[in-house]
Design an enzyme around this catalytic site. Structure first.
Site, PDB file in Angstrom:
ATOM      1  CB  THR A 114      -0.920   0.015   1.228  1.00  0.00           C
ATOM      2  OG1 THR A 114      -1.686  -1.191   1.243  1.00  0.00           O
ATOM      3  CG2 THR A 114      -1.865   1.202   1.196  1.00  0.00           C
ATOM      4  CB  THR A 120      -7.497  -0.570  -2.863  1.00  0.00           C
ATOM      5  OG1 THR A 120      -8.432   0.473  -3.136  1.00  0.00           O
ATOM      6  CG2 THR A 120      -7.586  -0.946  -1.396  1.00  0.00           C
ATOM      7  CD  GLU A 234      -4.123 -10.037   3.421  1.00  0.00           C
ATOM      8  OE1 GLU A 234      -3.226  -9.333   3.903  1.00  0.00           O
ATOM      9  OE2 GLU A 234      -4.746  -9.734   2.377  1.00  0.00           O
TER      10      GLU A 234
END
Length: 377
Positions: A114, A120, A234
């Site tokens: 990031t 994003t 994740e």
């Protein structure tokens, strides 16, 4: 498995987690105990010193930590970040790093993707890695990079080919393994970001950081795909953590509603108290089913992007609503640190935003499952 985990977690009681939170510290003893018992090496194959378990079992580990009152966010990176090496690293990289990660002697808990101006919109990242001889020179900035102070290695995504020189904007990015111990003070500067949760996270600045070419993971230019490969695991693991939080909050609320007597009867006898707790339990059970569906598909090697995203959405929503109901059930006592509710409330609120926001999941479902036009460029 659950009994063994609960036995270990019972050694780190409410007072332990309260002290860690108050000091804004890191649960070093807890993470060491997990590592020594082999729990954080669940996804590493036996040949590299791990347990060789699947994502289903790994998710149970994350769930139980939070269900017992702990915070798996302090160590979940050690469980899944190594997947980039496992799936895309060279044989030499696997042999060099995975056994040490499995034993806990080497921590790979940070992933630097990031950036402050792209969020994003990862394909627009501005951090660059330019090859010069036998090394890459890295320049740029990252933000919300967690656990650097408690990690030896970091996975870094940087652009190696300018975006105007690639056919697709998702091409031209590469993944590197950064040795934090060598990088600190030698081209990498870390600045902690104080936040509402005891979640150590940072801004990271790269100024001509030299990374050996041998630290490139996989092929140059295919890094974005490699990062995406790890996101399903994740999200499923984060969903499991949220489910653990939700069950903790529901149990806490249930017990208090049965024990707290006002106007001559338990408050849980009132529909206004018991119905929200029941609703939280129903939503948590539903999220749990989607979590296991996503994990089972992942372990079978089947596409699971939709299920992993929906599991994360459902679990994060269920856990925050359960935390809110738990706090409401306890009234003023819910704000007292000694009850742990306000801590859990803060910790589980994070997952409405990270590691992927609710709106991005809506967008994914709308486009990929419902066939609606993409809502962003």
């Amino acid at each position: 498995m659950r009994e063994a985990l609960r036995d270990l977690c019972s050694q780190f009681d409410s007072k332990y987690w309260q002290a860690v939170d108050e000091e804004r510290g890191y649960p070093e003893r807890f993470v060491d105990a997990l590592s020594q018992a082999g729990w954080l090496a669940a996804l590493i194959p036996v040949e590299y010193g791990g347990s060789g378990l699947g994502l289903v079992e790994a998710s149970v580990i994350m769930e139980e930590i939070n269900r017992c009152g702990g915070n798996a966010g302090s160590c979940h990176g050690q469980m899944y970040n190594m997947g980039t090496i496992l799936r895309h690293g060279s044989d030499e990289q696997k042999k060099r790093y995975l056994p040490q990660i499995a034993s806990g002697s080497l921590r790979l808990q940070s992933m630097a993707v990031t950036e402050p101006t792209t969020g994003t919109d990862t394909t627009k990242l501005k951090t660059t890695a330019v090859k010069q001889g036998d090394r890459y020179i890295v320049n740029g900035q990252k933000v919300w990079i967690s656990r650097i102070q408690h990690s030896d290695l970091m996975v870094l995504l940087a652009r190696t080919t300018p975006i105007d020189q690639v056919a697709k904007k998702s091409e031209g990015m590469s993944v590197f393994l950064v040795d934090i111990r060598q990088a600190m003070g030698s081209g990498m500067d870390v600045r902690p970001i104080r936040n509402m949760v005891n979640h150590e996270t940072n801004e990271v600045f790269f100024d001509n950081l030299e990374v050996p070419a041998d630290n490139l993971i996989g092929e140059e230019g295919r890094g974005f795909k490699y990062i995406l490969d790890g996101l399903n695991a994740e999200r499923a693991l984060i969903a499991a953590e949220c489910i653990g939080d939700a069950y903790w909050c529901i149990d806490k609320a249930r017990r208090y509603a049965n024990e707290r007597v006002v106007f001559g009867r338990p408050i849980g006898k009132n529909q206004g108290v018991q119905f929200p707790i029941a609703q939280a339990y129903i939503e948590t059970e539903a999220a749990n089913l989607m979590r296991f569906k996503a994990c089972e598909l992942f372990d079978a090697g089947k596409p699971c992007g939709a299920e992993a995203n929906m599991a994360k959405y459902l679990a994060a929503k269920a856990s925050f609503e359960a935390a809110d109901i738990c706090l409401q059930t306890h009234g003023g006592f819910g704000f007292a640190c000694e009850y742990d509710i306000e801590r859990k409330f803060r910790e589980t609120r994070l997952y409405q935003v990270a590691p992927i926001s609710t709106n991005l999941i809506y967008s994914y479902v709308a486009e990929h499952l419902l066939g609606l036009p993409r809502s962003f460029e």
